[in-house]
Design a protein around this motif. Structure first.
Motif, PDB file in Angstrom:
ATOM      1  N   SER A   1       0.837  -1.195   0.000  1.00 17.12           N
ATOM      2  CA  SER A   1       0.000   0.000   0.000  1.00 17.12           C
ATOM      3  C   SER A   1       0.872   1.245   0.000  1.00 17.12           C
ATOM      4  O   SER A   1       1.935   1.272   0.625  1.00 17.12           O
ATOM      5  N   PRO A   2       0.443   2.305  -0.709  1.00 14.85           N
ATOM      6  CA  PRO A   2       1.244   3.539  -0.753  1.00 14.85           C
ATOM      7  C   PRO A   2       1.313   4.201   0.611  1.00 14.85           C
ATOM      8  O   PRO A   2       0.419   4.038   1.433  1.00 14.85           O
ATOM      9  N   PRO A   3       2.371   4.922   0.869  1.00 17.83           N
ATOM     10  CA  PRO A   3       2.509   5.557   2.186  1.00 17.83           C
ATOM     11  C   PRO A   3       1.507   6.671   2.369  1.00 17.83           C
ATOM     12  O   PRO A   3       1.074   7.312   1.425  1.00 17.83           O
ATOM     13  N   SER A   4       1.136   6.919   3.580  1.00 14.86           N
ATOM     14  CA  SER A   4       0.194   8.002   3.882  1.00 14.86           C
ATOM     15  C   SER A   4       0.874   9.018   4.803  1.00 14.86           C
ATOM     16  O   SER A   4       0.349   9.397   5.841  1.00 14.86           O
TER      17      SER A   4
ATOM     18  N   TRP B   1       5.094   2.766  -7.399  1.00 14.80           N
ATOM     19  CA  TRP B   1       4.261   2.051  -8.380  1.00 14.80           C
ATOM     20  C   TRP B   1       2.784   2.236  -8.039  1.00 14.80           C
ATOM     21  O   TRP B   1       1.967   2.553  -8.906  1.00 14.80           O
ATOM     22  N   ASP B   2       2.455   2.047  -6.763  1.00 12.46           N
ATOM     23  CA  ASP B   2       1.063   2.230  -6.345  1.00 12.46           C
ATOM     24  C   ASP B   2       0.631   3.690  -6.480  1.00 12.46           C
ATOM     25  O   ASP B   2      -0.481   3.986  -6.937  1.00 12.46           O
ATOM     26  N   MET B   3       1.505   4.609  -6.071  1.00  9.41           N
ATOM     27  CA  MET B   3       1.167   6.035  -6.152  1.00  9.41           C
ATOM     28  C   MET B   3       0.923   6.495  -7.581  1.00  9.41           C
ATOM     29  O   MET B   3       0.130   7.412  -7.822  1.00  9.41           O
TER      30      MET B   3
ATOM     31  N   PRO C   1      15.494  -8.345 -12.876  1.00 11.35           N
ATOM     32  CA  PRO C   1      14.153  -8.453 -13.478  1.00 11.35           C
ATOM     33  C   PRO C   1      13.067  -7.745 -12.669  1.00 11.35           C
ATOM     34  O   PRO C   1      12.169  -7.132 -13.238  1.00 11.35           O
ATOM     35  N   ARG C   2      13.160  -7.822 -11.347  1.00 14.19           N
ATOM     36  CA  ARG C   2      12.130  -7.207 -10.512  1.00 14.19           C
ATOM     37  C   ARG C   2      12.113  -5.691 -10.692  1.00 14.19           C
ATOM     38  O   ARG C   2      11.040  -5.077 -10.780  1.00 14.19           O
ATOM     39  N   LEU C   3      13.292  -5.082 -10.763  1.00 16.20           N
ATOM     40  CA  LEU C   3      13.363  -3.634 -10.954  1.00 16.20           C
ATOM     41  C   LEU C   3      12.798  -3.248 -12.316  1.00 16.20           C
ATOM     42  O   LEU C   3      12.062  -2.266 -12.443  1.00 16.20           O
ATOM     43  N   THR C   4      13.131  -4.027 -13.335  1.00 18.63           N
ATOM     44  CA  THR C   4      12.602  -3.762 -14.678  1.00 18.63           C
ATOM     45  C   THR C   4      11.080  -3.878 -14.694  1.00 18.63           C
ATOM     46  O   THR C   4      10.379  -3.027 -15.249  1.00 18.63           O
ATOM     47  N   GLU C   5      10.572  -4.914 -14.068  1.00 17.58           N
ATOM     48  CA  GLU C   5       9.115  -5.111 -13.999  1.00 17.58           C
ATOM     49  C   GLU C   5       8.422  -3.922 -13.354  1.00 17.58           C
ATOM     50  O   GLU C   5       7.414  -3.411 -13.875  1.00 17.58           O
ATOM     51  N   ILE C   6       8.954  -3.466 -12.234  1.00 20.07           N
ATOM     52  CA  ILE C   6       8.323  -2.353 -11.508  1.00 20.07           C
ATOM     53  C   ILE C   6       8.342  -1.082 -12.346  1.00 20.07           C
ATOM     54  O   ILE C   6       7.342  -0.351 -12.415  1.00 20.07           O
ATOM     55  N   CYS C   7       9.463  -0.817 -13.000  1.00 19.59           N
ATOM     56  CA  CYS C   7       9.565   0.406 -13.803  1.00 19.59           C
ATOM     57  C   CYS C   7       8.600   0.370 -14.985  1.00 19.59           C
ATOM     58  O   CYS C   7       7.964   1.383 -15.311  1.00 19.59           O
ATOM     59  N   VAL C   8       8.463  -0.777 -15.625  1.00 26.49           N
ATOM     60  CA  VAL C   8       7.490  -0.894 -16.714  1.00 26.49           C
ATOM     61  C   VAL C   8       6.077  -0.724 -16.158  1.00 26.49           C
ATOM     62  O   VAL C   8       5.217  -0.083 -16.767  1.00 26.49           O
ATOM     63  N   GLY C   9       5.839  -1.292 -14.980  1.00 28.62           N
ATOM     64  CA  GLY C   9       4.520  -1.166 -14.358  1.00 28.62           C
ATOM     65  C   GLY C   9       4.161   0.277 -14.048  1.00 28.62           C
ATOM     66  O   GLY C   9       3.010   0.702 -14.220  1.00 28.62           O
ATOM     67  N   ILE C  10       5.149   1.044 -13.577  1.00 27.44           N
ATOM     68  CA  ILE C  10       4.905   2.470 -13.298  1.00 27.44           C
ATOM     69  C   ILE C  10       4.557   3.200 -14.588  1.00 27.44           C
ATOM     70  O   ILE C  10       3.623   4.009 -14.637  1.00 27.44           O
TER      71      ILE C  10
END
Length: 469
Positions: free
Chosen positions: A6-9, A70-72, A101-110
């Motif tokens: 969850s994104p930070p609040s 990513w969530d934000m 791979p995980r970093l690449t996935e997150i950046c594409v997801g953003i």
């Protein structure tokens, strides 16, 4: 498990530090972008970068923080902030240098989240370098990255303002075909197969020229995904076998995915080259016919299904029956001996589909009112009725083609097994007349030789047939 925390609040101390109307801190987000820049900085050695090409794990703290971004990024204000601080350029550097791979996935997801907003999508799409780099992600060996890349492409293709940019870019990149076929033919990740199928379906729907090109591909060696950066020779992919393999993978686990792949096959039948691609595969179309026949016979629209099931399955049924109809119509030229053995059984099945559909329609509303509306042309057709009408029309076209192929031997067998009787024939005639009069008349001639009494009874129920006999 939820992939994204969850994104930070966090509470912002000053209004100027807030990102747009959110409670997210500009300072905090800027620090994350700075850390990403350090990842790809040549003077900074990070565990996510490996000159030997070894895949590395992402630091846990870094992963947590970037997942929060990513969530934000689903918030438009955050997406605009990321664009303002050149996040797409930072991500492009990540794609080029990171072996994580995980970093690449997150950046594409953003980027995928950012592309949901029209202006940002336009900016991403017009960046030729970024566009080329993103298409190269389709040759990745990491399934989560492939999933996020496919999601991003589908988002862009679904926005009319930029769809043509991506269609043209994909048309100019033959490797996209190889990568997509490789995924469809070899992946067991159902979620990925569904998303890739949606991309192909959208591409074919948008651009017939691209579809024709992909239909004709598979005549020369392909270069596709490789664990290292060297090209790897792959089989000569042909589009139809790849679609069938993907459809087999998704058929049990994802009805929506099956619907997507059946619609892709239906789109192929809208051009002659597509029909030929279906019927001229090495097995002469047997695999396609068998899969579709099995789906309708054993999984969809079964005799004991309630009417609501037909409603739910109307689009996938329409696609399947449309493809089968196109294949059946072409069989006189192709001489499908094995397919013709299934012809009689499918004809009976077709009667059953039409009968259950028509029964569903009558139970759903007042049949007399429905007939009156059809005659006067005043029917108020909603989307659901429209799709059911399409299903009925496709059923009728297929039945009419099959009626003309039935022989006396076929008919006698149908009578003996109980598939042909006054009820099923009346239902078929009711749906087929008057549009398919010639087909009904042809079948009635054969029926007279097999069962004169049944033929006479049908003529009495449908006087127009007797007039012309």
């Amino acid at each position: 498990m939820d992939r994204n925390p969850s994104p930070p609040s966090s509470e912002v101390e000053e209004e100027e530090d807030a990102v747009g109307n959110t409670v997210y801190s500009k300072h905090w987000m800027f620090s994350i972008l700075t850390r990403l820049i350090e990842v790809i900085s040549p003077e900074k050695t990070e565990p996510t970068v490996s000159p030997e090409g070894i895949q590395m794990e992402l630091d846990e703290e870094m992963e947590n923080d970037i997942c929060k971004v990513w969530d934000m990024s689903m918030d438009e204000d955050v997406a605009l902030f990321l664009q303002e601080f050149n996040a797409p350029d930072i991500f492009m550097g990540i794609f080029a240098k990171s072996k994580c791979p995980r970093l690449t996935e997150i950046c594409v997801g953003i980027l995928g989240n950012m592309a949901c907003f029209q202006d940002i999508c336009m900016s991403i799409s017009k960046d030729e370098n970024l566009g080329q780099v993103l298409l190269q992600r389709l040759c990745d060996t990491d399934s989560p990255t492939l999933l996020e890349t496919s999601r991003l492409l589908l988002t862009c293709l679904s926005q009319p303002e930029v769809a043509n940019i991506w269609v043209e870019r994909i048309r100019d990149n033959p490797s996209v075909y190889d990568c997509v076929c490789f995924i469809m033919s070899s992946s067991t990740n159902v979620e990925l197969l569904v998303k890739v199928g949606e991309v192909v379906d959208k591409l074919f729907d948008l651009d017939e020229e691209l579809m024709l090109t992909w239909i004709k591909n598979g005549t020369c060696p392909s270069v596709g995904p490789s664990v290292d950066d060297s090209p790897e020779e792959l089989p000569d992919f042909k589009i139809v076998p790849c679609i069938l393999e993907a459809a087999k993978q998704v058929r049990s686990d994802n009805p929506e995915g099956l619907d997507v792949y059946m619609h892709i096959l239906q789109l192929l039948t809208t051009v002659d080259e597509g029909i030929q691609a279906i019927v001229q595969v090495p097995d002469g179309g047997k695999e396609t016919w068998s899969l579709l026949y099995d789906l309708v016979c054993h999984e969809l629209c079964q005799p004991d299904d309630p009417p609501i099931i037909v409603q739910e399955q109307k689009t996938v049924l329409a696609s399947i029956l449309s493809v089968l109809s196109a294949m059946f119509a072409s069989q006189t030229e192709q001489e499908y001996t094995k397919m013709r053995k299934s012809k009689l059984c499918f004809f009976f099945l077709g009667l059953g589909v039409c009968f259950r559909f028509w029964g569903c329609g009558k139970r759903a509303g007042d049949s007399s009112k429905e007939s009156e509306q059809e005659e006067t042309g005043t029917a108020d057709v909603n989307d659901e009725d429209f799709h059911l009408k399409i299903l009925k029309d496709i059923c009728c076209e297929l039945l009419s083609n099959m009626l003309q192929e039935l022989t006396k031997e076929n008919t006698l067998e149908g009578l003996h097994q109980g598939h042909l009787n006054e009820q099923t024939c009346s239902c078929a005639f009711q749906n087929l007349l008057p549009l398919y009069f010639a087909s009904v008349e042809s079948f009635l001639e054969v029926l007279r030789e097999a069962d004169q009494t049944l033929a006479d009874n049908l003529e009495k129920r449908f006087p127009s047939l007797k007039v012309h006999s």
